[in-house]
Design a protein around this motif. Structure first.
Motif, PDB file in Angstrom:
ATOM      1  N   ALA A  53      74.005  41.733  78.147  1.00  0.00           N
ATOM      2  CA  ALA A  53      72.731  42.452  78.080  1.00  0.00           C
ATOM      3  C   ALA A  53      71.604  41.425  78.111  1.00  0.00           C
ATOM      4  CB  ALA A  53      72.642  43.292  76.815  1.00  0.00           C
ATOM      5  N   ILE A  54      70.640  41.643  79.002  1.00  0.00           N
ATOM      6  CA  ILE A  54      69.462  40.782  79.107  1.00  0.00           C
ATOM      7  C   ILE A  54      68.261  41.620  78.719  1.00  0.00           C
ATOM      8  CG2 ILE A  54      68.061  39.351  80.637  1.00  0.00           C
ATOM      9  CD1 ILE A  54      70.559  39.171  82.465  1.00  0.00           C
ATOM     10  N   VAL A  55      67.567  41.190  77.680  1.00  0.00           N
ATOM     11  CA  VAL A  55      66.408  41.924  77.189  1.00  0.00           C
ATOM     12  C   VAL A  55      65.145  41.212  77.649  1.00  0.00           C
ATOM     13  CG1 VAL A  55      65.261  42.884  75.154  1.00  0.00           C
ATOM     14  CG2 VAL A  55      67.762  42.607  75.165  1.00  0.00           C
ATOM     15  N   THR A  56      64.228  41.945  78.250  1.00  0.00           N
ATOM     16  CA  THR A  56      62.962  41.376  78.692  1.00  0.00           C
ATOM     17  C   THR A  56      61.808  42.163  78.087  1.00  0.00           C
ATOM     18  OG1 THR A  56      62.686  42.754  80.677  1.00  0.00           O
ATOM     19  CG2 THR A  56      64.058  40.785  80.895  1.00  0.00           C
ATOM     20  N   ASP A  57      60.700  41.467  77.953  1.00  0.00           N
ATOM     21  CA  ASP A  57      59.472  42.100  77.485  1.00  0.00           C
ATOM     22  C   ASP A  57      58.341  41.539  78.320  1.00  0.00           C
ATOM     23  OD1 ASP A  57      57.497  43.436  76.161  1.00  0.00           O
ATOM     24  OD2 ASP A  57      57.910  42.588  74.187  1.00  0.00           O
ATOM     25  N   GLY A  58      57.723  42.372  79.147  1.00  0.00           N
ATOM     26  CA  GLY A  58      56.721  41.877  80.067  1.00  0.00           C
ATOM     27  C   GLY A  58      57.367  40.950  81.076  1.00  0.00           C
ATOM     28  N   GLU A  59      56.843  39.739  81.209  1.00  0.00           N
ATOM     29  CA  GLU A  59      57.380  38.832  82.222  1.00  0.00           C
ATOM     30  C   GLU A  59      58.401  37.855  81.667  1.00  0.00           C
ATOM     31  OE1 GLU A  59      54.068  35.220  82.294  1.00  0.00           O
ATOM     32  OE2 GLU A  59      54.071  36.708  83.900  1.00  0.00           O
ATOM     33  N   ARG A  60      58.792  37.998  80.408  1.00  0.00           N
ATOM     34  CA  ARG A  60      59.698  37.032  79.785  1.00  0.00           C
ATOM     35  C   ARG A  60      61.016  37.657  79.352  1.00  0.00           C
ATOM     36  NH1 ARG A  60      57.987  31.615  80.366  1.00  0.00           N
ATOM     37  NH2 ARG A  60      55.763  31.801  80.818  1.00  0.00           N
ATOM     38  N   ILE A  61      62.053  36.819  79.332  1.00  0.00           N
ATOM     39  CA  ILE A  61      63.330  37.182  78.732  1.00  0.00           C
ATOM     40  C   ILE A  61      63.231  36.923  77.235  1.00  0.00           C
ATOM     41  CG2 ILE A  61      65.794  36.615  78.632  1.00  0.00           C
ATOM     42  CD1 ILE A  61      65.499  35.599  81.553  1.00  0.00           C
ATOM     43  N   THR A  62      63.648  37.895  76.444  1.00  0.00           N
ATOM     44  CA  THR A  62      63.562  37.728  74.991  1.00  0.00           C
ATOM     45  C   THR A  62      64.915  37.542  74.329  1.00  0.00           C
ATOM     46  OG1 THR A  62      63.531  40.134  74.696  1.00  0.00           O
ATOM     47  CG2 THR A  62      61.400  39.015  74.833  1.00  0.00           C
ATOM     48  N   ALA A  63      65.986  38.013  74.969  1.00  0.00           N
ATOM     49  CA  ALA A  63      67.308  37.858  74.358  1.00  0.00           C
ATOM     50  C   ALA A  63      68.385  38.045  75.421  1.00  0.00           C
ATOM     51  CB  ALA A  63      67.516  38.871  73.233  1.00  0.00           C
ATOM     52  N   ILE A  64      69.532  37.373  75.199  1.00  0.00           N
ATOM     53  CA  ILE A  64      70.718  37.541  76.038  1.00  0.00           C
ATOM     54  C   ILE A  64      71.909  37.607  75.090  1.00  0.00           C
ATOM     55  CG2 ILE A  64      72.127  36.579  77.898  1.00  0.00           C
ATOM     56  CD1 ILE A  64      69.600  34.883  78.620  1.00  0.00           C
ATOM     57  N   VAL A  65      72.611  38.726  75.100  1.00  0.00           N
ATOM     58  CA  VAL A  65      73.732  38.911  74.186  1.00  0.00           C
ATOM     59  C   VAL A  65      74.829  39.695  74.900  1.00  0.00           C
ATOM     60  CG1 VAL A  65      72.297  38.891  72.102  1.00  0.00           C
ATOM     61  CG2 VAL A  65      72.750  41.053  73.269  1.00  0.00           C
ATOM     62  N   PRO A  66      76.079  39.576  74.431  1.00  0.00           N
ATOM     63  CA  PRO A  66      77.117  40.472  74.953  1.00  0.00           C
ATOM     64  C   PRO A  66      76.714  41.919  74.718  1.00  0.00           C
ATOM     65  CG  PRO A  66      78.097  38.666  73.721  1.00  0.00           C
ATOM     66  CD  PRO A  66      76.621  38.594  73.482  1.00  0.00           C
ATOM     67  N   ALA A  67      76.942  42.761  75.704  1.00  0.00           N
ATOM     68  CA  ALA A  67      76.497  44.158  75.594  1.00  0.00           C
ATOM     69  C   ALA A  67      77.073  44.831  74.354  1.00  0.00           C
ATOM     70  CB  ALA A  67      76.887  44.922  76.849  1.00  0.00           C
ATOM     71  N   ARG A  68      78.294  44.509  73.992  1.00  0.00           N
ATOM     72  CA  ARG A  68      78.932  45.160  72.847  1.00  0.00           C
ATOM     73  C   ARG A  68      78.284  44.777  71.529  1.00  0.00           C
ATOM     74  NH1 ARG A  68      82.030  40.882  74.263  1.00  0.00           N
ATOM     75  NH2 ARG A  68      82.700  39.450  72.605  1.00  0.00           N
ATOM     76  N   LYS A  69      77.553  43.667  71.520  1.00  0.00           N
ATOM     77  CA  LYS A  69      76.913  43.202  70.289  1.00  0.00           C
ATOM     78  C   LYS A  69      75.423  43.528  70.251  1.00  0.00           C
ATOM     79  CE  LYS A  69      80.094  39.340  69.505  1.00  0.00           C
ATOM     80  NZ  LYS A  69      80.187  37.868  69.286  1.00  0.00           N
ATOM     81  N   LEU A  70      74.955  44.256  71.255  1.00  0.00           N
ATOM     82  CA  LEU A  70      73.521  44.524  71.330  1.00  0.00           C
ATOM     83  C   LEU A  70      73.078  45.385  70.161  1.00  0.00           C
ATOM     84  CD1 LEU A  70      70.933  44.216  73.041  1.00  0.00           C
ATOM     85  CD2 LEU A  70      71.533  46.386  74.114  1.00  0.00           C
ATOM     86  N   ALA A  71      72.090  44.912  69.450  1.00  0.00           N
ATOM     87  CA  ALA A  71      71.481  45.681  68.368  1.00  0.00           C
ATOM     88  C   ALA A  71      70.063  46.054  68.775  1.00  0.00           C
ATOM     89  CB  ALA A  71      71.467  44.860  67.082  1.00  0.00           C
TER      90      ALA A  71
END
Length: 446
Positions: A53-71
């Protein structure tokens, strides 16, 4: 691509329920976005990471985690983009373009972006044309990669060549800030300051300059906070002298072969074929020493192999070729074996009706002819390209804090680099550009 998205408002621990089919608008996200379930190739040359899972906010990446661990607690309203079964890698970088003016340049940029290219280095241009494209692309007004460009410097004799006159139409060649003739008595601090005032990232040291002047230009450019990009041979300056001048990147792998020329061509116009015999019996000792010095200094090789492959396909016209794709591949392979970082520059064009840009040819050449492993080819086309542009802190790999520059493909390019041609989505600075929205230009048009 079937794009399944869901806006979810989080109150405590909320489970994702996917299945709602929505179209992705082109434009910057108004809320955090989660790209869910893709297999990740991060651009470092490391192994594939599945179901991320890649989490972005606006133009930046904020987090990268295994999808199963996404909180998702605390994220608030989020948009979910289901990429299950797809592959995501950093946006590609063409480290050697010359964008054309007007509609042709916009068409090149559009094809680049919808093909996964999120940044380019432009290594010499009439900046009166280019600067508008830079601003429009950076703001999202037109679809295109970010552009990092050079201001050119060469010896006075270089600007006697009519080919150089198009850089400064309306002015005497060699006097405009983006294309300057540099003589021994030049005021280098002023010349570099003029170049920097154009917004250029780097000085490009082109041709017809002696070794002391190449070194002086490089030192002054660095003093003023600019990068230095150079031809691998700046005739009469030989490749080893260019590297020892302190440049950051050199272009055109076959120019390195002039290290064994005694004497070398005195100007770029006097260039003669390389000494093929010097490379016919394995690694050349002088080139081995040169590549070792490039690695020690961290000088990047912008090999532009496709230019030599393209040259092999053209009629010779009775003149011997200065170099061949075979020799280019062997020199690039030796550089790679010796640990030199190689970027993916093209220095060429493709007909506007072609669906994919020349960068794909360079990438394919590195995989097939140079025999670089696909993970390393991708690193060259992402992280090393960012390094060449001096932007590795914000692009080139998929990491938290970096720009949300992503390329999404259907097939695994680590199995076959040609899988890049299955691109379905480009994300540049958080804006989404589905490949389905792209149509190549009509034959004969822009």
């Amino acid at each position: 691509m079937a794009r399944r998205m869901l806006a979810v408002t989080c109150r405590g621990a909320v489970a994702f329920v996917l299945g709602l089919l929505l179209l992705t608008p082109v434009g910057a996200a108004a809320q955090p976005v989660i790209y869910l379930g893709a297999h990740l190739i991060d651009g470092t040359g490391g192994p594939l990471r599945r179901d991320m899972a890649i989490v972005t906010d606006g133009e930046r990446i904020t987090a990268i985690v295994p999808a199963r661990k996404l909180a998702i607690k605390g994220l608030g309203a989020v948009e979910v983009v289901d990429l299950a079964g797809l592959y995501v890698l950093p946006g590609l970088i063409d480290s050697h373009e010359h964008l054309r003016p007007g509609a042709s340049g916009k068409a090149m940029m559009r094809r680049d972006l919808y093909s996964g290219i999120t940044a380019v280095r432009d290594l010499a241009n009439d900046l009166r044309d280019l600067q508008g494209l830079v601003a429009a692309s950076r703001s999202g007004e037109i679809p295109g990669p970010d552009i990092y460009y050079a201001a050119l410097m060469g010896g006075p004799s270089l600007f006697e060549n009519p080919r150089m006159h198009g850089l400064s139409t309306g002015f005497k060649p060699g006097i405009v800030p983006w294309a300057q003739a540099i003589a021994d008595d030049a005021d280098l601090p002023a010349a570099v300051a003029r170049a920097k005032g154009t917004g250029a990232t780097a000085i490009k040291i082109y041709a017809n300059l002696p070794p002391p002047l190449v070194a002086a230009i490089a030192a002054e450019a660095h003093r003023q906070g600019m990068l230095v990009w150079a031809h691998a041979a700046v005739f009469p300056t030989k490749p080893r002298q260019v590297v020892e001048a302190g440049v950051d990147a050199v272009s055109h792998v076959c120019d390195l072969a002039y290290q064994v020329a005694n004497p070398p061509p005195q100007t770029i116009g006097d260039r003669f074929p390389v000494d093929f015999e010097a490379f016919a019996h394995g690694d050349n000792a002088e080139l081995t020493a040169l590549f070792a010095e490039m690695r020690r200094r961290g000088v990047i090789l912008d090999a532009t192999n496709r230019t030599y492959a393209e040259g092999d396909e053209r009629p010779a016209g009775g003149r011997p070729r200065n170099c061949t794709a075979e020799l280019a591949a062997r020199l690039t392979a030796q550089a790679f074996r010796q640990g030199v970082d190689i970027s993916t520059g093209t220095d060429g064009f493709a007909p506007p009706q072609e669906p994919f840009p020349p960068l794909y040819d360079e990438i394919g050449f590195l995989a097939r002819k140079v025999r670089m492993p696909p993970a390393q080819v991708i690193r060259s086309a992402t992280l090393v390209g960012a390094m060449a542009a001096g932007r590795q802190a914000e692009m080139g790999t998929i990491e938290a804090g970096k720009l949300a520059n992503l390329m999404v493909v259907r097939a695994n390019p680590l199995d076959d680099i040609e899988a890049l041609r299955t691109v379905v989505l480009t994300v540049k600075r958080g804006r989404r550009y589905p490949r389905a929205d792209y149509q190549p230009a009509a034959k004969g048009g822009d």
